[in-house]
Scaffold this motif. Sequence first.
Motif: not given
Length: 155
Positions: A113, A6-8, A141-142, A136, A99, A115, A134
Amino acid sequence: MALEIERKFLIDINKLEELQNGYEIKQGYIQTKDETVVRVRIKGNGAFVTIKGGNVGATRLEYEYSVPVEDANEMLEKFCTKPIIHKTRYLILHKKHTWEIDVFHEENEGLIVAEVELESEDETVELPEWILKEVTEDARYYNSNLLENPYSQWG
């Protein structure tokens, strides 16, 4: 083996059309002693317990199981670190990818955000015009880190 890739990203909400058909998510985290994350989530009418390993780039192990909503509510109340994360999720199809746009509430109000989940880390994804940056690999940001360090306190 179940992998989440996953990219955020941070987004410019003003470049998006009006977000529609969102659903509420309420989630909490059960404390662990290592990089493993145990998440309890109520999403719409469903509930899930998810176990995630530590990140290696954009990839980590992930196992998710359905549970009764009543059990999830009790786990959120009795086992999860407070505060609970509240957000609204919207799905947007752009090119070949769906998305997930998360609009956070309460202690994380103002954080938005996007993802995107991928089949592999080297998969090409065409970024929409509303992507700003980005994040990620930025642990702030978690979702699990937003409990101890909510967005409203970033100043």
